[in-house]
Write a protein that holds these residues in place. Structure first.
Motif, PDB file in Angstrom:
ATOM      1  N   SER A 138       7.028  45.466  93.160  1.00 17.22           N
ATOM      2  CA  SER A 138       7.391  46.842  93.537  1.00 17.22           C
ATOM      3  C   SER A 138       8.347  46.902  94.719  1.00 17.22           C
ATOM      4  N   VAL A 139       8.726  45.743  95.258  1.00 19.04           N
ATOM      5  CA  VAL A 139       9.616  45.723  96.437  1.00 19.04           C
ATOM      6  C   VAL A 139      10.965  46.357  96.086  1.00 19.04           C
ATOM      7  N   TRP A 140      11.460  47.181  97.009  1.00 17.87           N
ATOM      8  CA  TRP A 140      12.816  47.729  96.839  1.00 17.87           C
ATOM      9  C   TRP A 140      13.626  47.420  98.092  1.00 17.87           C
ATOM     10  N   THR A 141      14.735  46.684  97.931  1.00 19.28           N
ATOM     11  CA  THR A 141      15.675  46.525  99.044  1.00 19.28           C
ATOM     12  C   THR A 141      17.043  46.938  98.528  1.00 19.28           C
ATOM     13  N   ASP A 142      17.839  47.547  99.389  1.00 13.66           N
ATOM     14  CA  ASP A 142      19.009  48.244  98.878  1.00 13.66           C
ATOM     15  C   ASP A 142      20.174  47.420  98.335  1.00 13.66           C
ATOM     16  N   PRO A 143      20.693  46.470  99.049  1.00 16.70           N
ATOM     17  CA  PRO A 143      21.882  45.845  98.471  1.00 16.70           C
ATOM     18  C   PRO A 143      21.528  44.954  97.288  1.00 16.70           C
ATOM     19  N   LEU A 144      22.374  44.925  96.293  1.00 21.48           N
ATOM     20  CA  LEU A 144      22.196  43.966  95.214  1.00 21.48           C
ATOM     21  C   LEU A 144      22.848  42.678  95.673  1.00 21.48           C
ATOM     22  N   VAL A 145      22.028  41.647  95.816  1.00 15.24           N
ATOM     23  CA  VAL A 145      22.486  40.464  96.530  1.00 15.24           C
ATOM     24  C   VAL A 145      23.589  39.722  95.787  1.00 15.24           C
ATOM     25  N   ASP A 146      23.395  39.436  94.508  1.00 13.43           N
ATOM     26  CA  ASP A 146      24.232  38.393  93.905  1.00 13.43           C
ATOM     27  C   ASP A 146      24.549  38.609  92.427  1.00 13.43           C
ATOM     28  N   GLY A 147      24.718  39.825  91.968  1.00 16.53           N
ATOM     29  CA  GLY A 147      25.119  40.061  90.581  1.00 16.53           C
ATOM     30  C   GLY A 147      23.965  39.950  89.597  1.00 16.53           C
ATOM     31  N   LEU A 148      24.281  40.226  88.334  1.00 15.64           N
ATOM     32  CA  LEU A 148      23.238  40.344  87.316  1.00 15.64           C
ATOM     33  C   LEU A 148      23.316  39.250  86.250  1.00 15.64           C
ATOM     34  N   ASN A 190      16.003  25.653  90.919  1.00  9.94           N
ATOM     35  CA  ASN A 190      16.991  26.210  91.835  1.00  9.94           C
ATOM     36  C   ASN A 190      17.071  27.710  91.663  1.00  9.94           C
ATOM     37  N   ALA A 191      17.294  28.405  92.774  1.00  7.71           N
ATOM     38  CA  ALA A 191      17.422  29.866  92.701  1.00  7.71           C
ATOM     39  C   ALA A 191      18.570  30.208  91.746  1.00  7.71           C
ATOM     40  N   PRO A 192      18.323  31.040  90.730  1.00  7.08           N
ATOM     41  CA  PRO A 192      19.367  31.360  89.755  1.00  7.08           C
ATOM     42  C   PRO A 192      20.368  32.383  90.281  1.00  7.08           C
ATOM     43  N   ALA A 193      20.042  32.975  91.425  1.00  8.21           N
ATOM     44  CA  ALA A 193      20.931  33.917  92.121  1.00  8.21           C
ATOM     45  C   ALA A 193      20.407  33.999  93.553  1.00  8.21           C
ATOM     46  N   ALA A 194      21.230  34.503  94.451  1.00  8.46           N
ATOM     47  CA  ALA A 194      20.787  34.615  95.843  1.00  8.46           C
ATOM     48  C   ALA A 194      19.650  35.624  95.949  1.00  8.46           C
ATOM     49  N   ALA A 229       9.151  24.769  97.705  1.00  8.50           N
ATOM     50  CA  ALA A 229      10.085  24.233  98.709  1.00  8.50           C
ATOM     51  C   ALA A 229      10.618  25.303  99.661  1.00  8.50           C
ATOM     52  N   VAL A 230      10.109  26.538  99.550  1.00 10.23           N
ATOM     53  CA  VAL A 230      10.603  27.624 100.414  1.00 10.23           C
ATOM     54  C   VAL A 230       9.429  28.380 101.029  1.00 10.23           C
ATOM     55  N   LYS A 231       9.713  29.094 102.114  1.00 10.33           N
ATOM     56  CA  LYS A 231       8.673  29.875 102.804  1.00 10.33           C
ATOM     57  C   LYS A 231       8.937  31.363 102.610  1.00 10.33           C
ATOM     58  N   LYS A 232       7.851  32.137 102.612  1.00 18.44           N
ATOM     59  CA  LYS A 232       7.955  33.591 102.502  1.00 18.44           C
ATOM     60  C   LYS A 232       8.909  34.108 103.573  1.00 18.44           C
ATOM     61  N   GLY A 233       9.812  35.011 103.203  1.00 16.56           N
ATOM     62  CA  GLY A 233      10.756  35.600 104.146  1.00 16.56           C
ATOM     63  C   GLY A 233      12.099  34.882 104.201  1.00 16.56           C
ATOM     64  N   ALA A 234      12.164  33.666 103.636  1.00 20.86           N
ATOM     65  CA  ALA A 234      13.427  32.901 103.707  1.00 20.86           C
ATOM     66  C   ALA A 234      14.464  33.509 102.777  1.00 20.86           C
ATOM     67  N   ARG A 235      15.709  33.439 103.212  1.00 21.94           N
ATOM     68  CA  ARG A 235      16.829  33.861 102.383  1.00 21.94           C
ATOM     69  C   ARG A 235      17.321  32.632 101.616  1.00 21.94           C
ATOM     70  N   VAL A 236      17.523  32.745 100.322  1.00 21.45           N
ATOM     71  CA  VAL A 236      18.000  31.589  99.562  1.00 21.45           C
ATOM     72  C   VAL A 236      19.337  31.909  98.907  1.00 21.45           C
ATOM     73  N   ALA A 237      20.194  30.893  98.865  1.00 22.93           N
ATOM     74  CA  ALA A 237      21.495  31.028  98.212  1.00 22.93           C
ATOM     75  C   ALA A 237      21.346  30.692  96.736  1.00 22.93           C
ATOM     76  N   ARG A 238      22.264  31.184  95.929  1.00 23.23           N
ATOM     77  CA  ARG A 238      22.296  30.779  94.517  1.00 23.23           C
ATOM     78  C   ARG A 238      22.391  29.256  94.453  1.00 23.23           C
ATOM     79  N   GLY A 239      21.537  28.645  93.660  1.00 25.31           N
ATOM     80  CA  GLY A 239      21.569  27.190  93.492  1.00 25.31           C
ATOM     81  C   GLY A 239      20.683  26.430  94.466  1.00 25.31           C
ATOM     82  N   GLN A 240      20.126  27.108  95.455  1.00 22.70           N
ATOM     83  CA  GLN A 240      19.279  26.426  96.441  1.00 22.70           C
ATOM     84  C   GLN A 240      17.942  26.005  95.822  1.00 22.70           C
TER      85      GLN A 240
END
Ligand SMILES: [Zn+2]
Length: 301
Positions: A138-148, A190-194, A229-240
């Motif tokens: 249910s999380v909503w954050t405004d910017p669309l990070v990395d395309g669809l 790997n993250a499929p998108a940021a 391999a990641v922690k809650k709150g971390a920002r991940v790049a596409r492919g990370q």
């Protein structure tokens, strides 16, 4: 369609300003995605709601488009989107037609009987975990990070399609709410998108799990991991790297269960892959209907 043709042409993309958002494959069925042109881009991005939930809106060519997740439980028929342009203006409605889709059945055998008939303690844990998952979806954050259009999160074949009607040890259970990719234990995911890691955990059915927020109600989830391999709150790049494939939780073998959720509706992740990737992998997916019974394959919740 014009936008997609242009996007397919790399030279055109390089020469044009980036005003096109590649859209997911349109599939207005339960468990699919509807795309509705809402208004001209001259105005601000409209606020669009479906069944009371805010919906993702992107710019494609000269119009704002609502990209609507359709729950698997939705009955075919005509629905309405509520559209508000600018503050203070009255909402208007747009029609959205959902057509029928018949999903196949799949029979799986799991060795842990509690994964079919959880005990009272398990049921309490499952209820708690459902709340955590519902909050994450249910999380909503405004910017669309990395395309669809997403990359494949791990290399492998599609071992179970989205939407299958599921029977565990011959007991009917919830339909398959994601896409399974069979891969060996330890294979990188790997993250499929940021995105941003909204939740990690070790759940009764899902096993070790990572959930990513990609913005505007577009959330993805990775289950049955061997390692997170990641922690809650971390920002991940596409492919990370976000984790490794495993067989934790309710599984019949090592694989990644990949979920995509839009406006809190679980939808077919294959719709978010490029047509080329989808085409490569679709042929490798399921056994013929009726022969779709497995004891030691790679299926799960
Ligand atoms: Zn699965």
């Amino acid at each position: 369609m014009i936008a997609r043709t242009l996007l397919a042409c790399a030279a055109a993309v390089l020469l044009l300003p980036r005003v096109f958002a590649a859209l997911p494959e349109v599939s207005p069925v339960p468990g699919g995605v509807a795309v509705v042109a809402v208004s001209a881009v001259a105005g601000p991005a409209p606020d669009v709601r479906f069944q009371g939930r805010r919906v993702l809106v992107v710019r494609d060519q000269d119009a704002w488009h609502a990209v609507v997740g359709l729950p698997l439980t939705l009955a075919p028929g005509r629905y309405e989107l509520s559209v508000t342009e600018g503050s203070g203006s009255n909402p208007r409605t747009l029609a959205l037609d959902v057509v029928e889709k018949e999903y196949e059945a799949q029979y799986l055998t799991v060795s842990n009987p509690r994964h079919v008939k959880p005990n009272p303690k398990d049921l309490k844990r499952i209820a708690r975990e459902r709340e955590v998952l519902d909050r994450a979806f249910s999380v909503w954050t405004d910017p669309l990070v990395d395309g669809l259009i997403f990359d494949l999160p791990t290399a492998g074949r599609f071992s179970a399609a989205f939407g299958l009607k599921r029977y565990f040890n011959d007991q009917p259970r919830q339909p398959h709410s994601g896409l399974d990719i069979a891969a060996p234990v330890g294979a990188p995911i790997n993250a499929p998108a940021a995105g941003v890691v909204v939740e990690t955990g070790n759940y009764f059915f899902n096993g070790k799990t990572v959930i990513l927020d990609h913005g505007q109600g577009l959330i993805s989830m990775y289950n049955h991991l061997n390692r997170i391999a990641v922690k809650k709150g971390a920002r991940v790049a596409r492919g990370q790297l976000i984790g490794a494939v495993g067989k934790t939780g309710r599984v019949t073998g090592a694989h990644l269960h990949w979920t995509i959720s839009l406006n809190n509706a679980r939808v077919d992740p294959a719709l978010f892959l490029s047509a080329a990737v989808r085409g490569q992998l679709q042929g490798t997916t399921l056994a013929a209907p009726g022969k779709n019974r497995r004891a030691a394959g790679q299926g799960d919740n």
